[in-house]
Design an enzyme around this catalytic site. Structure first.
Site, PDB file in Angstrom:
ATOM      1  CG  ASP A  89       5.737   8.228  -4.801  1.00  0.00           C
ATOM      2  OD1 ASP A  89       5.206   9.187  -4.187  1.00  0.00           O
ATOM      3  OD2 ASP A  89       5.553   8.017  -6.004  1.00  0.00           O
ATOM      4  CB  CYS A 122       2.156   7.988  -5.088  1.00  0.00           C
ATOM      5  SG  CYS A 122       0.674   7.596  -6.018  1.00  0.00           S
ATOM      6  CB  THR A 181      -1.927  10.869  -9.054  1.00  0.00           C
ATOM      7  OG1 THR A 181      -1.397   9.536  -9.221  1.00  0.00           O
ATOM      8  CG2 THR A 181      -1.224  11.828 -10.006  1.00  0.00           C
ATOM      9  CG  HIS A 201     -21.521   2.131   0.475  1.00  0.00           C
ATOM     10  ND1 HIS A 201     -22.152   2.814  -0.546  1.00  0.00           N
ATOM     11  CD2 HIS A 201     -22.170   2.492   1.612  1.00  0.00           C
ATOM     12  CE1 HIS A 201     -23.139   3.553  -0.050  1.00  0.00           C
ATOM     13  NE2 HIS A 201     -23.164   3.382   1.265  1.00  0.00           N
ATOM     14  CG  HIS A 238     -22.999  -2.046   1.221  1.00  0.00           C
ATOM     15  ND1 HIS A 238     -23.001  -1.514  -0.048  1.00  0.00           N
ATOM     16  CD2 HIS A 238     -23.780  -1.233   1.981  1.00  0.00           C
ATOM     17  CE1 HIS A 238     -23.746  -0.414  -0.056  1.00  0.00           C
ATOM     18  NE2 HIS A 238     -24.237  -0.233   1.164  1.00  0.00           N
TER      19      HIS A 238
HETATM   20  C1  RB5 Z   1       5.943  10.183  -9.440  1.00  0.00           C
HETATM   21  O1  RB5 Z   1       6.386  11.248 -10.221  1.00  0.00           O
HETATM   22  C2  RB5 Z   1       4.478   9.901  -9.714  1.00  0.00           C
HETATM   23  O2  RB5 Z   1       4.335   9.305 -10.956  1.00  0.00           O
HETATM   24  C3  RB5 Z   1       3.898   9.037  -8.627  1.00  0.00           C
HETATM   25  O3  RB5 Z   1       4.053   9.672  -7.391  1.00  0.00           O
HETATM   26  C4  RB5 Z   1       2.408   8.729  -8.724  1.00  0.00           C
HETATM   27  O4  RB5 Z   1       1.672   9.882  -8.970  1.00  0.00           O
HETATM   28  C5  RB5 Z   1       2.047   7.634  -9.628  1.00  0.00           C
HETATM   29  O5  RB5 Z   1       0.885   7.246  -9.754  1.00  0.00           O
END
Ligand code: RB5
Length: 145
Positions: free
Chosen positions: A8, A65, A67, A98, A134
């Site tokens: 994203d 993304c 996080t 694993h 595993h």
């Molecule tokens: C976008 O701002 C953010 O929420 C997305 O990139 C991600 O971190 C969501 O888990």
């Protein structure tokens, strides 16, 4: 290796870096987007990559993304997908050996470029150990759905 990568807006910049890195390593990279910094939903790239991995169109997927969390939650909704959210090299190796993870997720706002490329290289190059314990645990993951 055939690898599909998606992001994203929070992961776009790191995706571009990883695409170049994988191509330089000789991998066949399929880019599922996004193709710019305009805000978009992480769900869409996660779905495209998860379905391609599940169908065997590509061997592995990478999703970035902000996080890595939204991507991992979304990708793991698809049966047969084992998406691992990784921010260190030890976990990158262990989750291949694993868990036989087939999608790597990372946070473009969490890991720096140098670490991210080490994680990608380790994750791409580490095979599943094939050990019975595993394999048994992975079978339990799949049977849960
Ligand atoms: C976008 O701002 C953010 O929420 C997305 O990139 C991600 O971190 C969501 O888990």
């Amino acid at each position: 290796m055939k690898v599909m990568i998606g992001a994203d807006h929070g992961g776009y910049a790191l995706k571009q870096t990883i695409v170049r890195f994988l191509q330089e390593q000789g991998h066949e990279v399929h880019d599922a987007g996004t193709h710019g910094t305009e805000a978009c939903d992480y769900n869409d790239a996660a779905k495209d990559v998860a379905l391609a991995v599940r169908a065997g169109t590509v061997e592995r997927g990478i999703l970035i993304c902000g996080t890595g969390v939204g991507m991992s939650i979304q990708a793991n909704k698809f049966q047969g997908i084992r998406a691992a959210l990784v921010s260190d090299v030890y976990t990158a190796e262990a989750t291949r050996a694993h868990n036989d993870s087939n999608i790597l997720t990372m946070g473009g706002r969490v890991v720096g470029e140098g670490l991210a490329l080490k994680i990608v290289a380790t994750w791409i190059n580490t095979p599943f150990s094939g050990e019975a314990r595993h394999a048994r645990r992975i079978a339990k993951l799949e049977n849960n759905q």
